[in-house]
Each structure stands twice: as C-alpha cells, then as structure tokens.
Design a protein around this motif. Structure first.
Motif, PDB file in Angstrom:
ATOM      1  N   ASN A 255       7.587   2.450   0.696  1.00 25.84           N
ATOM      2  CA  ASN A 255       7.137   3.677   0.028  1.00 25.84           C
ATOM      3  C   ASN A 255       8.256   4.226  -0.857  1.00 25.84           C
ATOM      4  OD1 ASN A 255       6.940   6.614  -0.327  1.00 25.84           O
ATOM      5  ND2 ASN A 255       5.157   6.522   1.009  1.00 25.84           N
ATOM      6  N   MET A 256       9.461   4.328  -0.277  1.00 24.88           N
ATOM      7  CA  MET A 256      10.593   4.869  -1.028  1.00 24.88           C
ATOM      8  C   MET A 256      11.022   3.927  -2.151  1.00 24.88           C
ATOM      9  SD  MET A 256      10.500   5.726   2.258  1.00 24.88           S
ATOM     10  CE  MET A 256       9.736   7.255   2.720  1.00 24.88           C
ATOM     11  N   PHE A 257      10.857   2.619  -1.904  1.00 25.22           N
ATOM     12  CA  PHE A 257      11.162   1.646  -2.948  1.00 25.22           C
ATOM     13  C   PHE A 257      10.212   1.847  -4.136  1.00 25.22           C
ATOM     14  CE2 PHE A 257      10.702  -2.757  -4.708  1.00 25.22           C
ATOM     15  CZ  PHE A 257      11.976  -2.823  -5.274  1.00 25.22           C
ATOM     16  N   GLY A 258       8.935   2.090  -3.835  1.00 24.13           N
ATOM     17  CA  GLY A 258       7.975   2.367  -4.896  1.00 24.13           C
ATOM     18  C   GLY A 258       8.347   3.615  -5.673  1.00 24.13           C
ATOM     19  N   TYR A 259       8.786   4.641  -4.951  1.00 23.64           N
ATOM     20  CA  TYR A 259       9.217   5.874  -5.605  1.00 23.64           C
ATOM     21  C   TYR A 259      10.429   5.623  -6.501  1.00 23.64           C
ATOM     22  CZ  TYR A 259      11.389  10.488  -6.014  1.00 23.64           C
ATOM     23  OH  TYR A 259      11.991  11.623  -6.482  1.00 23.64           O
ATOM     24  N   ALA A 260      11.392   4.844  -5.999  1.00 21.40           N
ATOM     25  CA  ALA A 260      12.584   4.528  -6.789  1.00 21.40           C
ATOM     26  C   ALA A 260      12.213   3.738  -8.046  1.00 21.40           C
ATOM     27  CB  ALA A 260      13.581   3.742  -5.940  1.00 21.40           C
TER      28      ALA A 260
ATOM     29  N   GLY B 176       0.824  -1.212   0.000  1.00 21.44           N
ATOM     30  CA  GLY B 176       0.000   0.000   0.000  1.00 21.44           C
ATOM     31  C   GLY B 176       0.853   1.255   0.000  1.00 21.44           C
ATOM     32  N   GLN B 177       1.943   1.242   0.765  1.00 21.91           N
ATOM     33  CA  GLN B 177       2.866   2.372   0.756  1.00 21.91           C
ATOM     34  C   GLN B 177       3.678   2.414  -0.535  1.00 21.91           C
ATOM     35  OE1 GLN B 177       2.968   4.836   2.923  1.00 21.91           O
ATOM     36  NE2 GLN B 177       1.324   3.915   4.113  1.00 21.91           N
ATOM     37  N   PHE B 178       3.953   1.232  -1.105  1.00 23.46           N
ATOM     38  CA  PHE B 178       4.611   1.174  -2.410  1.00 23.46           C
ATOM     39  C   PHE B 178       3.780   1.928  -3.443  1.00 23.46           C
ATOM     40  CE2 PHE B 178       5.236  -0.604  -6.595  1.00 23.46           C
ATOM     41  CZ  PHE B 178       6.592  -0.801  -6.702  1.00 23.46           C
ATOM     42  N   LEU B 179       2.460   1.706  -3.414  1.00 24.65           N
ATOM     43  CA  LEU B 179       1.575   2.381  -4.361  1.00 24.65           C
ATOM     44  C   LEU B 179       1.633   3.893  -4.174  1.00 24.65           C
ATOM     45  CD1 LEU B 179      -1.550   0.045  -4.128  1.00 24.65           C
ATOM     46  CD2 LEU B 179       0.084   0.174  -6.013  1.00 24.65           C
ATOM     47  N   PHE B 180       1.680   4.336  -2.907  1.00 26.88           N
ATOM     48  CA  PHE B 180       1.794   5.762  -2.621  1.00 26.88           C
ATOM     49  C   PHE B 180       3.083   6.314  -3.216  1.00 26.88           C
ATOM     50  CE2 PHE B 180       2.905   8.842   1.061  1.00 26.88           C
ATOM     51  CZ  PHE B 180       2.670   9.931   0.239  1.00 26.88           C
ATOM     52  N   GLY B 181       4.213   5.657  -2.926  1.00 22.86           N
ATOM     53  CA  GLY B 181       5.491   6.124  -3.437  1.00 22.86           C
ATOM     54  C   GLY B 181       5.553   6.086  -4.948  1.00 22.86           C
ATOM     55  N   TYR B 182       5.019   5.008  -5.531  1.00 25.45           N
ATOM     56  CA  TYR B 182       5.041   4.860  -6.995  1.00 25.45           C
ATOM     57  C   TYR B 182       4.204   5.952  -7.655  1.00 25.45           C
ATOM     58  CZ  TYR B 182       4.836   2.636 -11.594  1.00 25.45           C
ATOM     59  OH  TYR B 182       4.945   2.385 -12.939  1.00 25.45           O
ATOM     60  N   ASP B 183       2.992   6.189  -7.131  1.00 25.74           N
ATOM     61  CA  ASP B 183       2.119   7.186  -7.746  1.00 25.74           C
ATOM     62  C   ASP B 183       2.651   8.590  -7.537  1.00 25.74           C
ATOM     63  OD1 ASP B 183      -0.407   6.885  -9.265  1.00 25.74           O
ATOM     64  OD2 ASP B 183      -1.086   8.440  -7.898  1.00 25.74           O
ATOM     65  N   GLN B 184       3.363   8.813  -6.433  1.00 25.86           N
ATOM     66  CA  GLN B 184       4.028  10.094  -6.212  1.00 25.86           C
ATOM     67  C   GLN B 184       5.076  10.353  -7.283  1.00 25.86           C
ATOM     68  OE1 GLN B 184       5.666  10.098  -2.181  1.00 25.86           O
ATOM     69  NE2 GLN B 184       4.823  12.112  -1.885  1.00 25.86           N
ATOM     70  N   GLY B 185       5.886   9.315  -7.548  1.00 23.33           N
ATOM     71  CA  GLY B 185       7.030   9.508  -8.423  1.00 23.33           C
ATOM     72  C   GLY B 185       6.745   9.339  -9.896  1.00 23.33           C
ATOM     73  N   VAL B 186       5.765   8.505 -10.252  1.00 19.90           N
ATOM     74  CA  VAL B 186       5.581   8.150 -11.658  1.00 19.90           C
ATOM     75  C   VAL B 186       5.223   9.365 -12.507  1.00 19.90           C
ATOM     76  CG1 VAL B 186       3.103   7.578 -11.549  1.00 19.90           C
ATOM     77  CG2 VAL B 186       4.584   6.398 -13.190  1.00 19.90           C
ATOM     78  N   LEU B 187       4.494  10.311 -11.940  1.00 13.92           N
ATOM     79  CA  LEU B 187       4.090  11.475 -12.719  1.00 13.92           C
ATOM     80  C   LEU B 187       5.257  12.435 -12.955  1.00 13.92           C
ATOM     81  CD1 LEU B 187       1.214  11.669 -13.790  1.00 13.92           C
ATOM     82  CD2 LEU B 187       0.846  13.573 -12.218  1.00 13.92           C
ATOM     83  N   ALA B 188       6.292  12.346 -12.121  1.00 13.44           N
ATOM     84  CA  ALA B 188       7.448  13.230 -12.294  1.00 13.44           C
ATOM     85  C   ALA B 188       8.080  13.023 -13.666  1.00 13.44           C
ATOM     86  CB  ALA B 188       8.477  12.971 -11.196  1.00 13.44           C
ATOM     87  N   GLY B 189       8.243  11.747 -14.070  1.00 15.21           N
ATOM     88  CA  GLY B 189       8.805  11.457 -15.385  1.00 15.21           C
ATOM     89  C   GLY B 189       7.828  11.718 -16.513  1.00 15.21           C
ATOM     90  N   ILE B 190       6.542  11.525 -16.231  1.00 18.87           N
ATOM     91  CA  ILE B 190       5.520  11.722 -17.261  1.00 18.87           C
ATOM     92  C   ILE B 190       5.360  13.202 -17.607  1.00 18.87           C
ATOM     93  CG2 ILE B 190       3.016  11.539 -17.664  1.00 18.87           C
ATOM     94  CD1 ILE B 190       3.119   8.852 -16.194  1.00 18.87           C
ATOM     95  N   LEU B 191       5.557  14.085 -16.627  1.00 21.32           N
ATOM     96  CA  LEU B 191       5.398  15.522 -16.868  1.00 21.32           C
ATOM     97  C   LEU B 191       6.398  16.067 -17.884  1.00 21.32           C
ATOM     98  CD1 LEU B 191       4.699  16.957 -13.280  1.00 21.32           C
ATOM     99  CD2 LEU B 191       3.065  16.611 -15.134  1.00 21.32           C
ATOM    100  N   VAL B 192       7.498  15.364 -18.098  1.00 24.06           N
ATOM    101  CA  VAL B 192       8.474  15.806 -19.110  1.00 24.06           C
ATOM    102  C   VAL B 192       8.427  14.894 -20.343  1.00 24.06           C
ATOM    103  CG1 VAL B 192      10.005  16.885 -17.430  1.00 24.06           C
ATOM    104  CG2 VAL B 192      10.336  14.478 -17.990  1.00 24.06           C
ATOM    105  N   ASN B 193       7.384  14.051 -20.443  1.00 26.92           N
ATOM    106  CA  ASN B 193       7.215  13.152 -21.583  1.00 26.92           C
ATOM    107  C   ASN B 193       6.495  13.900 -22.699  1.00 26.92           C
ATOM    108  OD1 ASN B 193       5.684  11.181 -23.279  1.00 26.92           O
ATOM    109  ND2 ASN B 193       6.720   9.686 -21.986  1.00 26.92           N
TER     110      ASN B 193
END
Length: 483
Positions: free
Chosen positions: A148-153, A20-37
C-alpha cells in the motif's frame, strides 16, 4: 513438487495479492499531485477547496459502501474471486477518471474506483492472514500491506515525472497507469490459490491440504501439514455447529472484538496521516512556494512512509502488536506538535526544512506502527465464521473516518492552519490510552489460539473429548471429490 513453494511462495502470494493494496495507496496519493496541477485546475475550472476535498473523499465513500458487501462475496465466492471482482470494478473507475472532462465525471469515476477498493481492502488482509502461520503471520501480512505504502510512494514520483509532460496528459497519464496495475492483478488472480481455511469451510479438505503442503514446502503427508490441516478442520467443525455469525452476534457475543476492530482503523485515520497522504504537495506549497519542488518532496515523504512499513515487517513478530501501536502513538504526538510549531513560526528556510523533516519522520513512524499493523490486527482477532464480517467492520470504520478527514482537512488547513496538527495530535494521545486498556496481544498465536486470548475456547482443540458436536468435513469432502 512445485518450483516455488514454502516461505518464498507465501511471500510472493502476499505481495502479489497486495497489488490490491498498491491500488489503494496509489489512488490515495495520485490525486495529491494532481490537485496542484495547473492543467487539471484549468480543465475543471479551478474548483474550491471544499470541492477538491470532495473529489478526494468520494473515493472513500465508495469504498465504505462495498466494505459491507464484500463479506457476502468472501463467504460465498471465496477470497480469490472477491479480489478479482474488486480489481475489475477498479479498472472501470480508473478509466472513467482518466477520460473525464467534467467534475461530475471525475467524481463518478472516483466513486466507482472506491467501490473496487472496498472489496480489495476487505479481502486482502484476510486472505494473507489465512495463508500465513502463527510464527510469521505478522511479517507476511505486514509485508503485503506495505505494498500500500509502495503504491503511495510510486504515485508521488509518477506525479512528479508527469509534470514534465505539457498539457492534459500531465494529469491523465498518472490516472491511466492505475488501470494498468489493476489489469495485472485481475489477470494474476487466476493463478492465486484459494485460502485453505475457506476451502475446508466449503468441504474441499483435499484441495486445502494441497495448498497447505505448498505453503509449507513439504509433502502432503508431512506431520506439520497434517497437524495444521486437522486444527483447521476441528475449528471449522466447531464453527459449523454454531452456524454463520450474524450481524447481531457481531455486537453481542463478539462485541469486544467488533469494537476493537472499529476502533483500530478509526484511530489510525484520526492520527492525522491523511493530512500528508492527500495533501502533502499543498502543505509543502505553503513553505516552498508553487512549482515542481512540493510534488518532488511529497514523493520523498511517501518513500519515508514505505521505508517505515518495511521496518514494521521485522518488528511486528518481535515487539508485538500492542507495543508498536503504543510506541507509534507516543512518537507521533511529539512529531505533530513540532510540525505545528514550525508551521506557525516563520523562520524562513529553516522552518521549511524542519516542516519537511518532521513530516517525513512522522510518516515513517506511522509506517512502522499503525499503517500496516492496523490492517493485520482486525484480520486475525476473529474466528473463521466471523472473520469476513469483522474485517468489514474495521474497513468500513477506516473509510468513514478517511472520508471525514479527506473532506474537512482542506478547510482546517485554511481556517485554523497550524492548529490542524494539534487537533490530530490529541487523537494520537487518546489512541495510546485505548490500546493500553482494551487491546490484546496476538503475537505468536495461531488464528485458532487467539480465541483463548479473548476468553473463548480454542476452536482448534474443541473436538478433543466430547465437548461439542462436530461435522465430518472430511467425509463430506470425499463425497464431493471421490478418489
């Protein structure tokens, strides 16, 4: 005896629930790369910086809403089923994001996914804290929260990998993967045990004893198992006599703890970490130029964040919570000043390298201190009858501050540029002072003993003598589950 039990079972449960925290970290970070796509920008007609900030932060607004609803589900349906609900809601939001073709659709998908994360981020720290014991509660909870941080990474490197995919799936692919992780959590919830403290609260003492025995790796008649069982029963007896904590009581009787729980999450978000988690590729574009390299370096920055969280696992029950908070705040003051300086003064390649280096050191420091311990602390300072509401206050504080930071950071980076780092540095300095004055050390104390640190009675021992009336939960349990 079960094949997996004892400490190994405890860590496995903590890590799996923390998907559940992985999902939080992943969803936090995934848009960072998409915003420059470029494909994403073309699909949504090159939205402005403000609109991009809103796409990021509406997810946090959704999480804020359900962080107030989650305590009702936790107290009435249990910790395990609240995790299940959060994962199912997140799946719906993830699918909507993946198939979106308009800004309204992706905003709605982000909002729904945020609803799911609001459930998960409220219940998972409480669930892990209640499964753990005094001597390892910090390590177990921080180990789970490090996911959470693993999901972000993972999101950073997945974003980078999908840059080699041509077309719209270069951004739809990373969004679809988050649904896969949520499905794994939703299915796995059926094998998670319920929290022993919740089971006792509901009168299921025998089931709670079975869970405790598995977590100890001992027989149900073991002295340690029986002692913890009795401590929990005593605490629940006392709290049952007091009744369920009301929201009014959270700001009267438990005012100090409520303020601290709100404060700890607000300070964590205002330390500036979300400059990096949401906008690292955009930051790095300023010093590296457009292309794949900013996304790749953002992935390595996320990895430094995760490594910091792993270090916190070994420090939290040795150094204690207060020392980690204060040391982290002091160090981040230095790193944010240096990040601002090397963003201001252009020394060519040297500036680029130093900005990246100090950003990585900064997120490593945050990972060692506030990142995970900030979630552990509010989960352990409240008594059982108020724990769900107390965690809700902390999480709602997180999401409100997170929403604000996610919304205003793009504009700050455009309008005041390097001074954005100095702005967040000031909050780090304030956090050091507030922790020193107000926070109580909880290292090595059971959840029941922590009450004494806040000037309350030790609920685990309240039934010794005739101090307070009690309810015979064991007798209630035997009526519900006759042998």
């Amino acid at each position: 005896m079960a094949v997996i039990e004892g400490t190994l079972l405890l860590y496995l449960l903590a890590c799996f629930a923390s998907v559940g925290q992985f999902l939080f970290g992943y969803d936090q970070g995934v848009l960072a790369g998409i915003l420059v796509n470029n494909h994403w920008l073309e699909t949504f007609d090159h939205p402005s910086e403000t609109i991009q900030g809103f796409v990021v932060s509406i997810f946090l607004l959704g999480a804020w809403v359900t962080s107030y609803i989650a305590p009702w589900f936790m107290d009435n349906w249990g910790r395990r089923w609240t995790i299940e609900i959060g994962s199912l809601v997140f799946i719906v939001g993830g699918i909507l994001q993946t198939v979106s073709v308009t800004l309204v659709q992706i905003l709605f998908g982000r909002l729904i996914a945020g609803f799911g994360i609001g459930f998960l981020s409220t219940v998972v720290p409480v669930y892990m804290a209640e499964l753990s014991r005094a001597h390892n509660r910090g390590r177990v909870t921080v180990a789970g929260m490090s996911i959470n941080m693993f999901g972000y990474a993972c999101s950073g490197f997945i974003d980078y990998g999908f840059t080699y995919v041509d077309g719209e799936w270069s951004w739809r692919g990373p969004l679809l993967l988050q649904c896969v992780f949520a499905i794994i959590l939703a299915v796995g919830c059926f094998i998670l045990p319920e929290s022993p403290r919740y089971l006792v609260k509901k009168g299921n003492v025998d089931r709670a004893t079975v869970v405790l025995a598995r977590l100890y790796g001992k027989d149900e008649s073991d002295e340690g198992v029986q002692k913890e069982r009795q401590d929990i029963v005593n605490a629940v007896n006392y709290e049952a006599a007091l009744g369920q904590a009301s929201w009014k009581e959270m700001f009267t009787t438990m005012r100090r703890r409520s303020i601290i729980s709100i404060m700890v999450q607000a300070l964590a978000q205002l330390s500036g970490i979300n400059i990096v988690t949401y906008y690292a590729p955009k930051m790095y574009e300023r010093v590296l130029g457009a292309g794949r390299m900013p996304i790749l370096m953002a992935g390595f920055t996320a990895l430094a964040y995760f490594v910091g969280a792993l270090v916190a696992i070994f420090l939290v029950d040795r150094a204690g919570r207060r020392k980690l908070f204060m040391t982290g705040s002091c160090a981040m003051v230095v790193w944010l000043i240096l990040m601002g300086v090397f963003n201001k003064y252009d020394m060519g390649l040297t500036s680029s390298i130093l900005v990246i280096v100090f950003t990585m050191i900064y997120v490593f420091t945050f990972g060692c201190s506030w990142a995970c311990v900030g979630w552990l602390y509010p989960a352990e300072i409240f008594p059982l009858r108020a724990r769900a509401k107390g965690m809700s206050l902390a999480v709602s504080s997180n999401w409100l501050c997170n929403f604000a930071v996610g919304l205003w950071t793009p504009e700050l980076l455009v309008k005041i540029q390097w001074a954005t780092y100095i702005f967040y540095m000031a909050f780090c300095a304030i956090s050091f002072v507030l922790v020193y004055i107000f926070f109580v050390e909880t290292k090595g104390k059971s959840l029941e003993e922590i009450d004494e640190a806040f000037g309350d009675v030790n609920h685990a021992n309240i039934n010794e003598g005739d101090k307070e009336p009690s309810i015979d939960i064991k007798q209630t349990d035997e009526k519900k589950n006759p042998v």
